[in-house]
Structures are given as structure tokens and as C-alpha cells.
Design a protein around this motif. Structure first.
Motif, PDB file in Angstrom:
ATOM      1  N   GLY A   1       0.822  -1.200   0.000  1.00  0.00           N
ATOM      2  CA  GLY A   1       0.000   0.000   0.000  1.00  0.00           C
ATOM      3  C   GLY A   1       0.856   1.251   0.000  1.00  0.00           C
ATOM      4  O   GLY A   1       1.969   1.266  -0.515  1.00  0.00           O
ATOM      5  N   ASN A   2       0.329   2.295   0.571  1.00  0.00           N
ATOM      6  CA  ASN A   2       0.998   3.590   0.601  1.00  0.00           C
ATOM      7  C   ASN A   2       1.979   3.603   1.765  1.00  0.00           C
ATOM      8  O   ASN A   2       1.711   4.129   2.832  1.00  0.00           O
ATOM      9  CB  ASN A   2      -0.049   4.702   0.744  1.00  0.00           C
ATOM     10  CG  ASN A   2       0.591   6.071   0.667  1.00  0.00           C
ATOM     11  OD1 ASN A   2       1.661   6.233   0.075  1.00  0.00           O
ATOM     12  ND2 ASN A   2      -0.059   7.060   1.270  1.00  0.00           N
ATOM     13  N   GLU A   3       3.144   3.041   1.589  1.00  0.00           N
ATOM     14  CA  GLU A   3       4.070   2.832   2.682  1.00  0.00           C
ATOM     15  C   GLU A   3       5.481   3.277   2.310  1.00  0.00           C
ATOM     16  O   GLU A   3       5.825   3.374   1.133  1.00  0.00           O
ATOM     17  CB  GLU A   3       4.095   1.346   3.049  1.00  0.00           C
ATOM     18  CG  GLU A   3       4.520   0.472   1.901  1.00  0.00           C
ATOM     19  CD  GLU A   3       3.981  -0.942   2.009  1.00  0.00           C
ATOM     20  OE1 GLU A   3       4.712  -1.873   1.645  1.00  0.00           O
ATOM     21  OE2 GLU A   3       2.820  -1.104   2.435  1.00  0.00           O
ATOM     22  N   ILE A   4       6.264   3.528   3.345  1.00  0.00           N
ATOM     23  CA  ILE A   4       7.665   3.886   3.166  1.00  0.00           C
ATOM     24  C   ILE A   4       8.515   2.882   3.929  1.00  0.00           C
ATOM     25  O   ILE A   4       8.199   2.573   5.074  1.00  0.00           O
ATOM     26  CB  ILE A   4       7.952   5.309   3.684  1.00  0.00           C
ATOM     27  CG1 ILE A   4       7.290   6.331   2.766  1.00  0.00           C
ATOM     28  CG2 ILE A   4       9.442   5.569   3.772  1.00  0.00           C
ATOM     29  CD1 ILE A   4       7.433   7.742   3.264  1.00  0.00           C
ATOM     30  N   LYS A   5       9.555   2.400   3.296  1.00  0.00           N
ATOM     31  CA  LYS A   5      10.465   1.453   3.939  1.00  0.00           C
ATOM     32  C   LYS A   5      11.896   1.900   3.734  1.00  0.00           C
ATOM     33  O   LYS A   5      12.266   2.285   2.622  1.00  0.00           O
ATOM     34  CB  LYS A   5      10.272   0.050   3.362  1.00  0.00           C
ATOM     35  CG  LYS A   5       8.865  -0.487   3.534  1.00  0.00           C
ATOM     36  CD  LYS A   5       8.709  -1.854   2.904  1.00  0.00           C
ATOM     37  CE  LYS A   5       7.288  -2.364   3.065  1.00  0.00           C
ATOM     38  NZ  LYS A   5       7.107  -3.696   2.442  1.00  0.00           N
ATOM     39  N   ILE A   6      12.652   1.814   4.782  1.00  0.00           N
ATOM     40  CA  ILE A   6      14.085   2.084   4.695  1.00  0.00           C
ATOM     41  C   ILE A   6      14.786   0.835   5.214  1.00  0.00           C
ATOM     42  O   ILE A   6      14.657   0.502   6.392  1.00  0.00           O
ATOM     43  CB  ILE A   6      14.497   3.307   5.535  1.00  0.00           C
ATOM     44  CG1 ILE A   6      13.634   4.517   5.172  1.00  0.00           C
ATOM     45  CG2 ILE A   6      15.966   3.628   5.329  1.00  0.00           C
ATOM     46  CD1 ILE A   6      13.861   5.712   6.077  1.00  0.00           C
TER      47      ILE A   6
ATOM     48  N   SER B   1       8.357  11.931   0.393  1.00  0.00           N
ATOM     49  CA  SER B   1       7.807  11.910   1.747  1.00  0.00           C
ATOM     50  C   SER B   1       8.833  12.391   2.769  1.00  0.00           C
ATOM     51  O   SER B   1      10.017  12.081   2.689  1.00  0.00           O
ATOM     52  CB  SER B   1       7.370  10.484   2.120  1.00  0.00           C
ATOM     53  OG  SER B   1       6.371  10.030   1.250  1.00  0.00           O
ATOM     54  N   THR B   2       8.347  13.134   3.753  1.00  0.00           N
ATOM     55  CA  THR B   2       9.202  13.617   4.827  1.00  0.00           C
ATOM     56  C   THR B   2       9.328  12.544   5.901  1.00  0.00           C
ATOM     57  O   THR B   2       8.325  12.029   6.398  1.00  0.00           O
ATOM     58  CB  THR B   2       8.610  14.887   5.457  1.00  0.00           C
ATOM     59  OG1 THR B   2       8.485  15.880   4.447  1.00  0.00           O
ATOM     60  CG2 THR B   2       9.496  15.405   6.584  1.00  0.00           C
TER      61      THR B   2
ATOM     62  N   ALA C   1      13.861  19.720   6.708  1.00  0.00           N
ATOM     63  CA  ALA C   1      13.077  18.494   6.580  1.00  0.00           C
ATOM     64  C   ALA C   1      13.919  17.468   5.841  1.00  0.00           C
ATOM     65  O   ALA C   1      14.612  17.798   4.871  1.00  0.00           O
ATOM     66  CB  ALA C   1      11.777  18.754   5.832  1.00  0.00           C
ATOM     67  N   VAL C   2      13.884  16.218   6.317  1.00  0.00           N
ATOM     68  CA  VAL C   2      14.619  15.126   5.662  1.00  0.00           C
ATOM     69  C   VAL C   2      13.619  14.270   4.912  1.00  0.00           C
ATOM     70  O   VAL C   2      12.696  13.710   5.503  1.00  0.00           O
ATOM     71  CB  VAL C   2      15.383  14.277   6.694  1.00  0.00           C
ATOM     72  CG1 VAL C   2      16.109  13.125   6.006  1.00  0.00           C
ATOM     73  CG2 VAL C   2      16.357  15.130   7.483  1.00  0.00           C
ATOM     74  N   THR C   3      13.786  14.180   3.608  1.00  0.00           N
ATOM     75  CA  THR C   3      12.885  13.365   2.797  1.00  0.00           C
ATOM     76  C   THR C   3      13.444  11.953   2.675  1.00  0.00           C
ATOM     77  O   THR C   3      14.604  11.668   2.986  1.00  0.00           O
ATOM     78  CB  THR C   3      12.726  13.951   1.390  1.00  0.00           C
ATOM     79  OG1 THR C   3      13.994  13.880   0.721  1.00  0.00           O
ATOM     80  CG2 THR C   3      12.228  15.395   1.447  1.00  0.00           C
ATOM     81  N   LEU C   4      12.593  11.075   2.163  1.00  0.00           N
ATOM     82  CA  LEU C   4      13.020   9.693   1.947  1.00  0.00           C
ATOM     83  C   LEU C   4      14.170   9.642   0.947  1.00  0.00           C
ATOM     84  O   LEU C   4      15.111   8.860   1.117  1.00  0.00           O
ATOM     85  CB  LEU C   4      11.831   8.858   1.445  1.00  0.00           C
ATOM     86  CG  LEU C   4      12.104   7.361   1.209  1.00  0.00           C
ATOM     87  CD1 LEU C   4      12.535   6.689   2.496  1.00  0.00           C
ATOM     88  CD2 LEU C   4      10.866   6.680   0.638  1.00  0.00           C
ATOM     89  N   LEU C   5      14.114  10.467  -0.081  1.00  0.00           N
ATOM     90  CA  LEU C   5      15.201  10.500  -1.054  1.00  0.00           C
ATOM     91  C   LEU C   5      16.505  10.946  -0.388  1.00  0.00           C
ATOM     92  O   LEU C   5      17.568  10.371  -0.640  1.00  0.00           O
ATOM     93  CB  LEU C   5      14.847  11.446  -2.206  1.00  0.00           C
ATOM     94  CG  LEU C   5      15.933  11.650  -3.266  1.00  0.00           C
ATOM     95  CD1 LEU C   5      16.300  10.325  -3.930  1.00  0.00           C
ATOM     96  CD2 LEU C   5      15.484  12.674  -4.313  1.00  0.00           C
ATOM     97  N   GLU C   6      16.433  11.935   0.483  1.00  0.00           N
ATOM     98  CA  GLU C   6      17.638  12.433   1.141  1.00  0.00           C
ATOM     99  C   GLU C   6      18.236  11.381   2.080  1.00  0.00           C
ATOM    100  O   GLU C   6      19.455  11.194   2.123  1.00  0.00           O
ATOM    101  CB  GLU C   6      17.315  13.722   1.908  1.00  0.00           C
ATOM    102  CG  GLU C   6      17.119  14.941   1.001  1.00  0.00           C
ATOM    103  CD  GLU C   6      16.723  16.177   1.768  1.00  0.00           C
ATOM    104  OE1 GLU C   6      17.201  17.278   1.420  1.00  0.00           O
ATOM    105  OE2 GLU C   6      15.916  16.059   2.716  1.00  0.00           O
ATOM    106  N   ILE C   7      17.404  10.690   2.835  1.00  0.00           N
ATOM    107  CA  ILE C   7      17.944   9.686   3.758  1.00  0.00           C
ATOM    108  C   ILE C   7      18.519   8.516   2.977  1.00  0.00           C
ATOM    109  O   ILE C   7      19.529   7.917   3.359  1.00  0.00           O
ATOM    110  CB  ILE C   7      16.873   9.232   4.780  1.00  0.00           C
ATOM    111  CG1 ILE C   7      17.536   8.564   6.000  1.00  0.00           C
ATOM    112  CG2 ILE C   7      15.866   8.284   4.172  1.00  0.00           C
ATOM    113  CD1 ILE C   7      18.333   9.488   6.849  1.00  0.00           C
ATOM    114  N   GLU C   8      17.904   8.195   1.827  1.00  0.00           N
ATOM    115  CA  GLU C   8      18.446   7.120   0.995  1.00  0.00           C
ATOM    116  C   GLU C   8      19.832   7.503   0.472  1.00  0.00           C
ATOM    117  O   GLU C   8      20.773   6.705   0.560  1.00  0.00           O
ATOM    118  CB  GLU C   8      17.506   6.819  -0.172  1.00  0.00           C
ATOM    119  CG  GLU C   8      18.032   5.726  -1.108  1.00  0.00           C
ATOM    120  CD  GLU C   8      17.136   5.550  -2.321  1.00  0.00           C
ATOM    121  OE1 GLU C   8      16.537   4.468  -2.451  1.00  0.00           O
ATOM    122  OE2 GLU C   8      17.051   6.495  -3.137  1.00  0.00           O
ATOM    123  N   ASP C   9      19.951   8.703  -0.068  1.00  0.00           N
ATOM    124  CA  ASP C   9      21.249   9.152  -0.588  1.00  0.00           C
ATOM    125  C   ASP C   9      22.308   9.174   0.512  1.00  0.00           C
ATOM    126  O   ASP C   9      23.449   8.759   0.307  1.00  0.00           O
ATOM    127  CB  ASP C   9      21.110  10.540  -1.211  1.00  0.00           C
ATOM    128  CG  ASP C   9      20.358  10.522  -2.529  1.00  0.00           C
ATOM    129  OD1 ASP C   9      20.219   9.420  -3.112  1.00  0.00           O
ATOM    130  OD2 ASP C   9      19.898  11.600  -2.974  1.00  0.00           O
TER     131      ASP C   9
END
Length: 779
Positions: free
Chosen positions: A200-205, A279-280, A246-254
Motif C-alpha cells: 500500500g501507501n508505505e515507506i520502507k528504509i 515523503s518527509t 526536513a529530511v525526505t526519503l530521497l535524502e535519507i536514501e542518498d
């Protein structure tokens, strides 16, 4: 022996459940910037209860650091009553359930729920039905269905929260390196794959790709996982490359993909993310970021936290005195283990009174969780010992009284826990399976190790019920196998169900050792030896292995090697008294009475009120022919446990051999009143009546003994001797041949060659033909 590993992994999953699909979503922003309340369950396990699950180094420190981050201003200034932190021995199966249930019950639409798990994840097989497990502190090392936390349970919680529009962050350290039960099947990676599935609408790191492991060491924060260390620093603001706070998912991934692979090279560890990259995932507190930038060695554990009383204590403090006393009594009853009895002083009784109090309605859910967790905890330790350390429990198994006293309450505990949760709860079927397993186990243990078809059927009925609730349960199939082997004496069925257990849990060593035990008792020594040698290569420090080796040597009369094996078992597990009892018998067979008494005294010093060592000492004297000396130990065994039916039978046999027939009849009838279905006791009563010359009664008793256990040669042999006295030689020869085929052939010298009671048969051509048929060439 514990093994130390240095490759942990941390998986961080975030899931937004608000139904929005824009880049303004926030997972870890301060709680005062969302409408609802943020709550977190944070779990970290470095030290596991069972040595078969390898310990980790810094999983608990990663959890503590993450909890402190959440308490800090950057993490949302969560208070202590918004966070359930469980580390190491606190993170039991029941406490995990309790904490997650709290999160499920308390979260409402617009709230945020954070779940953090740092520890081992594994599966048992590579089949599609193996969905993965998170291993709590007291998880069984194998057969995870018995006490590990199913990933499906966790997903059910997340989906339930999602349906109620709760934002969810899932942090799961479930893919660490280490020798686990599912290692052959890449169990931790299969667990990771299950957690990684997008629904679904989820974020995973995620800390790494599949087939990789995360690293830990003292170079990161004085002892942390590299991924966890950089994740928290990134969320504080080190990953905020555009400086918009703000830290986005893209930023934390990088940020993670820059830092982690560089610091773990030449080993490969590349974090990945799944979800809306806009996403923040973190809000920046400038003061904390500035401090971190100035002092890169900042310890996350020093973040400022706010300590407030828990919700329960806060609400109770405002209640009237009578309610406060009820609450104190409730907690005391849980602490003392008085969960369901005495009825008017039990935790359940006080719970029922407390939930009627409207003034404390906000904590009714807390009280339910407290009680359910206690009810589950009450059975988990015994269940683990049942399945994984049977030699520790056998002192209880040998006493039907102790079995009922210790295990009897557990089915009621579990039934009540299931009732409190309700049929729709995700753990309901799991708990009902345990209830039926206990009921079947208690039934089987009433007649452990001897034939009783009715008892076996009653036990199997409960085991089948358990499988309805939990179909893939290796431990249940194991108990079915034991019931078929001993109670039912249906050996083919026993091996069938044991193989079913092995197919479900192929790395569970106990299953192979039980198979070896079955083979030993069938005198299939070469087959058993192959299994034992293979298991010794796999785990040379398993006490149950050496107890089984001891039996292998014992049944073949190699008593010196038997002693060596049981010494090894006791050295590895000094809580196992079975090996010491077996040593008493072995020394008796070796003629070393002094050593046997020395072992007996050692056991009695540990437990002066136990019937068990007296029973074994009596057996030692009995089997070594010192019948007079066996009387007192058997009498003491009965004194300490009036329901130990074995002691009645053995004492009766000894008294018969000493021609004290009236005393033998009295003690055997006492035993018969307790249990008229125990074959050796019924057989012994036949011996009393035969000794008194009442051959009709003796015949009746021996026929009844054969009815109870037609696989044992002894009542057939005794009946043959009665028919000799009655001059019914044809029937005597018939039963004598049956006895020979059922095991008498192993005792030719004592029972056939040297037994004067058979002299009237010896000149008969039929007897000579019988001897030549089964013992050709013997005198």
C-alpha cells in the motif's frame, strides 16, 4: 557454547496510513506538528535466553539510542508514557504482545504509531508458507511456531492501524548474521523479503539488499550498528542536503548509500528505500544539528528525555482509596502468580472488579493487557522446557501428581487469555492451539511410557484440536509421535508423525534425537547410531544428545560408556536430574553400589523432598538383586509422592520375591486403587496370587495384564508358568512361544535355561522343538 557474531542488520520501515499521496507526509516529525498523539514500541535484543540463538552485540543499544532520539526535540519530544522500551530479557514474547497490543488499542485516527524491533528474524523452511518470525528474548531456538513472533501478526497490526488512519513507522532489525535454525534456507533474508513486500501507501528504509548483512562495532558511537548510527544522524539533519529543515526519503536514501557502503567496504552493505521519495521522514532541530556537527562523537544516549508517570499510575492516583487497593491487589496477584486462583484473591478476580469502575475507564485496556500477558507468560517457560529441554522436565513427568499440579492451570490460563482477546484477535488461534497442546500433553503424561490405548486416544484428540488452530506445528506432531509410540504402541504411526514434524522444522535437533530414542527402544541400534553421530557433528554440546547416547550404551550393557555419556550430559546441563538417576542404575548394574549411593546423596542434597532419587535408588537395589535394601527407598518414594504408581509396582515385586506376600498384596492393592490400568502392577498382583497358590486369580490378573499391554513378554511368560502348575502344557507352550517372540529371547540364560518352574516341560518334544527353533545350538 555461545558464538559471538559481528554482523547485525537494522531494517527501518515506515508506513503512512493517512490516505494522502503528496510530498507533505511526515513520519518522524515532532508530535506537536500532528493532530494526534505519537506512541512508540521500541524493542532491542542482544542477549537471547537460549544459547542456540546467537547473541548480538549492540541491538539493545541501537534500540535505546532510537528511543532517546524519539524523546529528544528532534524526534518529537515523546514522553516515557508514550514509549514502551523493551530490551534483552524484558523483550519476552508475552511482553512484545503486551506492548504491541497497547499500541493497537490506544492509537486512533490521526495518531502516529512507531514500532522498532532490533534482533533476529528467521524462518524454519524455504516454503512459501514460511512467512517469517521475529525472535523475542525467550523465543525457542527452533520450532518458531511455539514462541516466536510471527511477521504475519505484525503485518496484521499494521493493516489494522492503517484501516483506522493511523500513521505507522515500523523499525525492524530482523536480518542479522548468525547461525540460526533457518540458516540453510537463508531464513533472515526470507524474513526480510516478506517485510519488504509492498502492500500500500508505505515507506520502507532497509539496511541492506537481500543476501547482505549489516555491520556493527565499537567504531560507531562507541558500540552501535553502522546503519542505525547513520540513520539517526541522518534524521537529526545530516541528511538534509537542501537545508529546508526536513529530511525526505530521497535524502535519507542518498545519505545512507553514501555513508554505509564506504564504512563497511570491502564487505557489501547497501541500504535501500521503498516508497514515495518526496515523503518527509524527519524534521530538523537546528540546535541539535549544530551540536552534532560540532561534536561528531555525540552519543545518542545523552539526548534529553522527559520522565513522566505511566498512564496507569496517573489515572489510579486520582481514583478513590478502594479502587487503589483493588489495583494494588491486582498487581500483587500477578507478581505472585495467583492468576486464576484462589478465586477471590486472583488477578482475574481483581481485574473483573476493576473494569466495573467507571472512574478508571481510560486504563481498562491496560489492565486487560497486563492480565493477558501474565496468563501467556505463565505457560511459555514450561512449554519451552517441555519441547526443548525434556530431560529437565522428566522429574515432573514421572509423577502424574506433579504433572497435574504444575501444568494443570495452564489450559485455563490460555482459555481465559483467548476469551479476553476475543475470536477476532490475530493471536486467538495461536493461544487456542497452545491450550489444546497443554491439554493433550497433560493427558499423555498421565500414562507416560506405557501402553494405554484409551489414554492415548484422549491425548491425540487434543493434539488434533491444536492442529486445527495451528496446522504447521512441529511440536504438536512430535507429541503425537510420542503418544503413538508409547501409549498406543503404534510404531509406524509414531515414525509417520515424527517425519511430519521434521518436514516442518528440519533443523530442530530434538526431532532427530527422539527418532534415535525410538530406534534404541526397538533395539535398532545401528540406525540410531547413524543419527546420533550426525547430531554430534552438528551440536556436540547438547545435553539431550548425550542422554540419548547413554541409553544407546545402556541397552547394550556397556555401562562404563553409559556413565561417561550421562556425565557429559550432566556437565552440559546440571539442571537435568535424569542423567543422575540413570547413573544410579548404571552403577548398580556395574556392581559399584558405593558410587550409586554417592550419586543418590548428591541428588537428595539438591531436593530432599523429591520422590525421584529414592525411586531410582530402590530400582538400583532391586535390579542388582539386593531386594531387602530396595524396600525402604521404594517406601520413601511413595511417601514423597503417593501417586507414583511405578513405586507401588516395584515395591510389590520386591516383596513378592522376598515371599512377603501379604505385604505385597496390600501395597499393590493400594496402587490398584489409584490406577487399575498400569500393566506392571496388575502383573505383580498376578504374582501375589500365584505365590499364594490361588492360580485362578493369578490367571485372571495375567490375562488382564496382557489385555492392557499385549506387547510385553512378561505377563505371557508368567501365564505360561501358571499353566505349567495347572498341567495345561499345550497352553503353556503357546504362551511361552509368544513371550519368546515379544522379547524373552534376550533373557534365555535366566528365564529359560535356569528356571526350575519350567522343568515339567523340558522332556516334552514340543518344548525341545521350541528351543531348537529359537535358540539353535544352546543347551
Amino acid at each position: 557454547m555461545r558464538r559471538i557474531h559481528f554482523l547485525p542488520i537494522l531494517l527501518v520501515f515506515g508506513q503512512i496510513l493517512s490516505g494522502q499521496d503528496n510530498g507533505d507526509q511526515s513520519l518522524l516529525k515532532p508530535s506537536n506538528m500532528v493532530d494526534g498523539t505519537t506512541r512508540a514500541v521500541v524493542i532491542g535484543i542482544s542477549n537471547y535466553q537460549f544459547e542456540a540463538i546467537p547473541d548480538l552485540q549492540f541491538a539493545h543499544r541501537d534500540a535505546e539510542a532510537f528511543a532517546n532520539y524519539l524523546k529528544s526535540k528532534a524526534g518529537g519530544s515523546l514522553t516515557d508514557n508514550q514509549i514502551e522500551l523493551l530490551t534483552n530479557q524484558e523483550a519476552t514474547y508475552a511482553q512484545m504482545y503486551k506492548a504491541l497490543e497497547w499500541l493497537l488499542d490506544e492509537s486512533m485516527a490521526g495518531d502516529k504509531a512507531i514500532i522498532y524491533f532490533s534482533g533476529h528474524g528467521d524462518t524454519e523452511t524455504k516454503t512459501i508458507s514460511q512467512r517469517g518470525f521475529l525472535l523475542p528474548y525467550d523465543s525457542p531456538p527452533r520450532s518458531y511456531g511455539l514462541g516466536a513472533y510471527s511477521v504475519d501478526f505484525l503485518i496484521d497490526i499494521i493493516e489494522t492501524l492503517s484501516a483506522h488512519n493511523v500513521q505507522v513507522v515500523l523499525v525492524s532489525d530482523a536480518c542479522r548474521a548468525g547461525k540460526l535454525a533457518g540458516e540453510e534456507y537463508k531464513g533472515s533474508q526470507l524474513t526480510l523479503a516478506r517485510m519488504k513486500e509492498k502492500s500500500g501507501n508505505e515507506i520502507k528504509i532497509l539496511s541492506c539488499q537481500e543476501n547482505e548483512f549489516s555491520h556493527e562495532g565499537p567504531q560507531w558511537g562507541g558500540g552501535r550498528g553502522v546503519f542505525s548510527f547513520h540513520l539517526v544522524e541522518g534524521l537529526i539533519g545530516m541528511a538534509d542536503t537542501n537545508r529546508d529543515l526536513a529530511v525526505t526519503l530521497l535524502e535519507i536514501e542518498d545519505y545512507l548509500q553514501e555513508k554505509v557502503p564506504l564504512e563497511t567496504a570491502p564487505n557489501v552493505q547497501v541500504p535501500i528505500t521503498v516508497g514515495n521519495l518526496r515523503s518527509t521522514v524527519g524534521m530538523v532541530d537546528e540546535q541539535m544539528l549544530n551540536e552534532l556537527q560540532k561534536e561528531k562523537s555525540l552519543s545518542i544516549l545523552t539526548y534529553e528525555s522527559v520522565g513522566l508517570k505511566g498512564m496507569e499510575e496517573t489515572i489510579i492516583a486520582t481514583a478513590d482509596t478502594s479502587v487503589q487497593k483493588l489495583y494494588e491487589a491486582f498487581l500483587a496477584a500477578i507478581q505472585q502468580g495467583n492468576l486464576m486462583s484462589p478465586e477471590d484473591q486472583s488477578a482475574n478476580h481483581f481485574y473483573e472488579a476493576l473494569i466495573k469502575e467507571e472512574s478508571i475507564r481510560p486504563i481498562h485496556g491496560y489492565l486487560k493487557r497486563d492480565l493477558v500477558a501474565a496468563l501467556i507468560n505463565g505457560s511459555q517457560e514450561s512449554l519451552n522446557r517441555w519441547i526443548f529441554f525434556p530431560e529437565r522436565e522428566m522429574i515432573i513427568w514421572f509423577s502424574p501428581t506433579l504433572v497435574r499440579q504444575k501444568y494443570g492451570p495452564f489450559p485455563n490460563y490460555l482459555e481465559r487469555a483467548a476469551e479476553l482477546l476475543g475470536e477476532g484477535h490475530y493471536m486467538y488461534s495461536h493461544i487456542m492451539a497452545r491450550k489444546a497442546l497443554f491439554e493433550g500433553g497433560i493427558q499423555y503424561l498421565q500414562k507416560i511410557y506405557w501402553k494405554d490405548y484409551l489414554n492415548g486416544e484422549l491425548a491425540l484428540e487434543q493434539f488434533r484440536e491444536s492442529l486445527k488452530w495451528q496446522p504447521r506445528a512441529a511440536h504438536t506432531y512430535l507429541w503425537m509421535a510420542m503418544t503413538h509410540f508409547y501409549n498406543m504402541q503404534q510404531r509406524d504411526s509414531a515414525y509417520f508423525y515424527l517425519q511430519k514434524a521434521i518436514e516442518i522444522s528440519p533443523v530442530w535437533d530434538q526431532l532427530y534425537l527422539w527418532k534415535a530414542q525410538f530406534l534404541i527402544e526397538e533395539r535398532r541400534f545401528s540406525e540410531a547410531k547413524v543419527i546420533l553421530e550426525e547430531q554430534e557433528k552438528i551440536d556436540p554440546e547438547n545435553a539431550f544428545l548425550y542422554n540419548t547416547w547413554g541409553g544407546w550404551y545402556f541397552y547394550q550393557g556397556q555401562y562404563d560408556k553409559t556413565i561417561q555419556m550421562w556425565d557429559k550430559a550432566f556437565a552440559l546441563d546440571s539442571t537435568s536430574i535424569i542423567s543422575e538417576g540413570n547413573k544410579i542404575l548404571s552403577y548398580g548394574f556395574m556392581g559399584e553400589k558405593e558410587k550409586a549411593i554417592e550419586v543418590f546423596n548428591s541428588v537428595v542434597r539438591k531436593d530432599s523432598l523429591s520422590a525421584f532419587p529414592h525411586y531410582f535408588l530402590g530400582n538400583m537395589y532391586y535390579l542388582s538383586g539386593q531386594l531387602e535394601s530396595s524396600i525402604q527407598p521404594f517406601e520413601k518414594a511413595i511417601y514423597y509422592d503417593p501417586h507414583m504408581i511405578w513405586a507401588y509396582s516395584q515395591l510389590g515385586d520386591a516383596l513378592i520375591a522376598l515371599e512377603r506376600l501379604d505385604e505385597a498384596e496390600k501395597i499393590l492393592l493400594d496402587g490398584f486403587a489409584l490406577d487399575s490400568t498400569y500393566m506392571p502392577l496388575v502383573n505383580a498382583l498376578g504374582g501375589v496370587y500365584q505365590g499364594k497358590g490361588d492360580l485362578q486369580k493369578a490367571e485372571q490378573m495375567y490375562l488382564r495384564a496382557i489385555e492392557l499391554d499385549g506387547s510385553n513378554w512378561i505377563p505371557f511368560y508368567n501365564l505360561a508358568s501358571v499353566y505349567v502348575e495347572l498341567n495345561r502344557y499345550d497352553e503353556s507352550l503357546e504362551y511361552l512361544e509368544i513371550a519368546i517372540t515379544k522379547g524373552l529371547k534376550y533373557y534365555y540364560d535366566y528365564y529359560l535355561k535356569g528356571n526350575e518352574s519350567l522343568d515339567p516341560l523340558r522332556e516334552l518334544p514340543e518344548f525341545k522343538a521350541l528351543m531348537e527353533k529359537y535358540f539353535p545350538g544352546k543347551d
